[in-house]
Design an enzyme around this catalytic site. Structure first.
Site, PDB file in Angstrom:
ATOM      1  N   ASP A 162    -136.239 -89.486 100.248  1.00 54.17           N
ATOM      2  CA  ASP A 162    -136.070 -88.276 101.059  1.00 54.17           C
ATOM      3  C   ASP A 162    -136.775 -88.464 102.402  1.00 54.17           C
ATOM      4  OD1 ASP A 162    -135.244 -85.612 101.436  1.00 54.17           O
ATOM      5  OD2 ASP A 162    -137.168 -84.819 100.739  1.00 54.17           O
ATOM      6  N   THR A 207    -141.261 -77.508  96.113  1.00 55.97           N
ATOM      7  CA  THR A 207    -142.391 -76.591  95.958  1.00 55.97           C
ATOM      8  C   THR A 207    -142.424 -75.926  94.581  1.00 55.97           C
ATOM      9  OG1 THR A 207    -142.036 -76.132  98.290  1.00 55.97           O
ATOM     10  CG2 THR A 207    -143.663 -74.783  97.160  1.00 55.97           C
TER      11      THR A 207
END
Ligand SMILES: [Zn+2]
Length: 280
Positions: free
Chosen positions: A81, A231
């Site tokens: 990523d 998250t």
């Protein structure tokens, strides 16, 4: 087995579904994500890279993630990523990553096009696909910073960028931010609609943690086929550690805490997999 190629993403886009790309920082998170994929029978992508490499070592984290993906009963992609380093991108391709994201959002348009095209050429030779980004999604990847979205992806530029680079998937900036924020992010669905009509590759939504499910699902109706989630998994891990910590300290039981964290990450990953597959 490894999830290779973009057929799963294209199928997802066509059926208004998406694959989650979950960030993993360590062994327990990798195992939790693979177990969620096997439990639901749904394909998944694991983001292993960047700061997690700084924590655990690039080769170490890559190998354990790729091993877990290959051994899985369900298709599991291993993705790098947000990388701005060609050295890192090419090293991950050599290690066997199934996809990489070149993040040239801080470059001038022409430089972003040139470098993205270079990455695409190399990745395609190695049977991997490439995600790129035109406008940066604000906020930090690894900690919640209460970020506020600013610049957004221009649909016409996005069309030009995809055509010029041959990239396989495009990350969009439509009001989304990385990390949790106290004021809810406002997603510009009209803009996403316009991008989806002009761009012929699956779209990627970063910063989905904290968005209501109905907003995420509205994005799936507009060609978003990969949703990055980080998250929510970190929070699940940390809350499980907090909950079990004092009991574990009584007997110095490290495994109990690591196991509880893995279980908590698995629960959240399973819920998100089912939601994005519209199987809830
Ligand atoms: Zn991101």
């Amino acid at each position: 087995m490894l999830l290779q190629g973009t057929a799963a993403l294209s199928d997802a886009a066509d059926s208004h579904r998406a694959l989650p790309a979950f960030s993993a920082y360590n062994l327990e998170m990798v195992q939790a994500i693979v177990a969620a994929s096997e439990r639901t029978g749904l394909p998944v992508i694991i983001n292993a890279g960047a700061s997690a490499f700084r924590h655990g070592g690039r080769t170490e984290l890559a190998r354990l993630t790729l091993d877990a993906a290959v051994s899985s009963d369900t298709p599991v992609g291993v993705h790098l990523d947000h990388s701005r380093s060609l050295e890192e991108i090419f090293a991950c391709l050599e290690l066997g990553y199934t996809s990489v994201m070149f993040d040239g959002s801080d470059l001038a348009f022409a430089d972003n096009v040139r470098t993205t095209r270079h990455v695409v050429n190399r990745a395609h030779q190695m049977n991997a696909w490439v995600e790129a980004e035109l406008v940066g999604v604000t906020g930090d990847e690894d900690v919640s910073t209460n970020a506020v979205s600013n610049a957004m992806t221009d649909p016409a530029l996005a069309e030009e960028f995809v055509a010029a680079t041959g990239v396989d998937a495009l990350s969009v900036a439509i009001g989304n931010v990385h990390g949790f924020s106290s004021t809810p992010a406002v997603i510009d669905l009209d803009r996403l609609d316009a991008i989806g009509r002009r761009v012929n590759v699956p779209l990627v939504l970063h910063g989905a943690s904290g968005l209501p499910d109905e907003v995420v699902l509205a994005c799936l109706d507009r060609r978003v086929a990969k949703v990055n989630v980080n998250t929510e998994l970190r929070r699940a891990y940390l809350e499980a550690v907090e909950e079990d910590l004092s009991r574990a300290l009584e007997t110095s039981d490290l495994v109990a805490v690591l196991g509880a964290a893995r279980e908590a990450v698995n629960e959240v990953a399973t819920r998100i997999l089912l939601m994005l597959a519209r199987a809830e």
